[in-house]
Design a protein around this motif. Structure first.
Motif, PDB file in Angstrom:
ATOM      1  N   PRO A 116       0.804  -1.221   0.000  1.00 19.39           N
ATOM      2  CA  PRO A 116       0.000   0.000   0.000  1.00 19.39           C
ATOM      3  C   PRO A 116       0.841   1.277   0.000  1.00 19.39           C
ATOM      4  O   PRO A 116       0.459   2.260  -0.615  1.00 19.39           O
ATOM      5  CB  PRO A 116      -0.858  -0.118   1.252  1.00 19.39           C
ATOM      6  CG  PRO A 116      -0.298  -1.223   2.054  1.00 19.39           C
ATOM      7  CD  PRO A 116       0.547  -2.050   1.167  1.00 19.39           C
ATOM      8  N   VAL A 117       1.963   1.255   0.691  1.00 22.22           N
ATOM      9  CA  VAL A 117       2.906   2.374   0.663  1.00 22.22           C
ATOM     10  C   VAL A 117       4.256   1.792   0.256  1.00 22.22           C
ATOM     11  O   VAL A 117       4.710   0.796   0.826  1.00 22.22           O
ATOM     12  CB  VAL A 117       2.994   3.094   2.029  1.00 22.22           C
ATOM     13  CG1 VAL A 117       4.115   4.106   2.060  1.00 22.22           C
ATOM     14  CG2 VAL A 117       1.671   3.779   2.350  1.00 22.22           C
ATOM     15  N   SER A 118       4.894   2.408  -0.713  1.00 22.41           N
ATOM     16  CA  SER A 118       6.127   1.854  -1.279  1.00 22.41           C
ATOM     17  C   SER A 118       7.269   1.825  -0.263  1.00 22.41           C
ATOM     18  O   SER A 118       7.308   2.609   0.689  1.00 22.41           O
ATOM     19  CB  SER A 118       6.559   2.665  -2.497  1.00 22.41           C
ATOM     20  OG  SER A 118       7.014   3.944  -2.086  1.00 22.41           O
ATOM     21  N   VAL A 119       8.199   0.917  -0.508  1.00 25.09           N
ATOM     22  CA  VAL A 119       9.396   0.823   0.322  1.00 25.09           C
ATOM     23  C   VAL A 119      10.177   2.141   0.253  1.00 25.09           C
ATOM     24  O   VAL A 119      10.694   2.617   1.266  1.00 25.09           O
ATOM     25  CB  VAL A 119      10.259  -0.384  -0.113  1.00 25.09           C
ATOM     26  CG1 VAL A 119      11.621  -0.371   0.554  1.00 25.09           C
ATOM     27  CG2 VAL A 119       9.515  -1.685   0.179  1.00 25.09           C
ATOM     28  N   ALA A 120      10.225   2.757  -0.909  1.00 23.52           N
ATOM     29  CA  ALA A 120      10.947   4.037  -1.046  1.00 23.52           C
ATOM     30  C   ALA A 120      10.319   5.114  -0.159  1.00 23.52           C
ATOM     31  O   ALA A 120      11.047   5.879   0.503  1.00 23.52           O
ATOM     32  CB  ALA A 120      10.945   4.489  -2.505  1.00 23.52           C
ATOM     33  N   THR A 121       8.998   5.171  -0.119  1.00 24.41           N
ATOM     34  CA  THR A 121       8.329   6.161   0.733  1.00 24.41           C
ATOM     35  C   THR A 121       8.585   5.865   2.205  1.00 24.41           C
ATOM     36  O   THR A 121       8.836   6.779   2.994  1.00 24.41           O
ATOM     37  CB  THR A 121       6.812   6.177   0.446  1.00 24.41           C
ATOM     38  OG1 THR A 121       6.615   6.493  -0.931  1.00 24.41           O
ATOM     39  CG2 THR A 121       6.093   7.197   1.310  1.00 24.41           C
ATOM     40  N   LEU A 122       8.545   4.589   2.573  1.00 22.99           N
ATOM     41  CA  LEU A 122       8.845   4.221   3.960  1.00 22.99           C
ATOM     42  C   LEU A 122      10.280   4.581   4.332  1.00 22.99           C
ATOM     43  O   LEU A 122      10.528   5.093   5.425  1.00 22.99           O
ATOM     44  CB  LEU A 122       8.623   2.725   4.181  1.00 22.99           C
ATOM     45  CG  LEU A 122       7.218   2.299   4.551  1.00 22.99           C
ATOM     46  CD1 LEU A 122       7.101   0.778   4.546  1.00 22.99           C
ATOM     47  CD2 LEU A 122       6.812   2.835   5.895  1.00 22.99           C
TER      48      LEU A 122
END
Length: 192
Positions: free
Chosen positions: A16-22
């Motif tokens: 749901p939320v990308s690894v890059a955003t995390l």
């Protein structure tokens, strides 16, 4: 009172939320790939927690709503998983025990904004209603509302920083998550 249940039939393979955003949110280096699988897992788990807490699907998925009886007369049928995108199957058992299918536009109309199905005329009598719907905001992080992305970042970040949940100071993020999520469940939830 009608008894109903919801079953998730298909799930998205996307996080749901990308690894890059995390990584950006947690201030981790972009080029460090050693924790990518762990972060993806935390994103999925946080998304599932939000779905459970709010009764809302984040990424598009197929759900089946099972209900003991058909609605009576012309009363609308409430779809219990939000946000409704489409109806893919509507079956029930008639009074003889035979499976019958209803067709959108012929037998019922869909009001996605209100999460309602309304009959064209009246509902037939029957039992064991099986309604398959597609619900969710979209296919990836870009389709999610800002509150959902923020709640995932808070929850996944909390689990990443304090996986054993032992540090009392980290519970402040739980309160922020709770405020975001409870506003989705009950718009009158007090924000302090």
């Amino acid at each position: 009172m009608l008894n109903w249940s919801i079953e998730k039939l298909t799930s998205s393979t996307a996080v749901p939320v990308s690894v890059a955003t995390l990584k950006t949110n947690l201030r981790l280096p972009e080029d460090c790939g050693t924790q990518d699988a762990l972060l993806a897992s935390k994103s999925r788990a946080a998304g599932e927690q939000i779905e459970y807490d709010t009764g809302q699907a984040l990424l598009l998925a197929t759900f089946q709503q099972n209900q003991d009886f058909m609605p009576i007369g012309s009363s609308p049928l409430q779809v219990q998983i939000r946000p409704l995108a489409s109806v893919s199957l509507f079956e029930y058992d008639d009074d003889n025990g035979d499976t019958q299918a209803l067709v959108e536009g012929v037998d019922f109309e869909v009001e996605t904004a209100r999460q309602l199905l309304t009959p064209v005329g009246e509902w037939p009598s029957g039992s064991n209603l099986r309604l398959q719907v597609v619900a969710g905001y979209g296919y990836d992080e870009d389709d999610l509302p800002a509150w959902a992305v923020e709640a995932i970042l808070l929850q996944a970040g909390h689990w990443h920083i304090d996986p054993a949940m032992e540090v009392a100071e980290n519970f402040a993020s739980d309160k922020a998550y709770e405020r975001i999520v409870h506003r989705r469940i009950d718009p009158t939830y007090p924000v302090k």
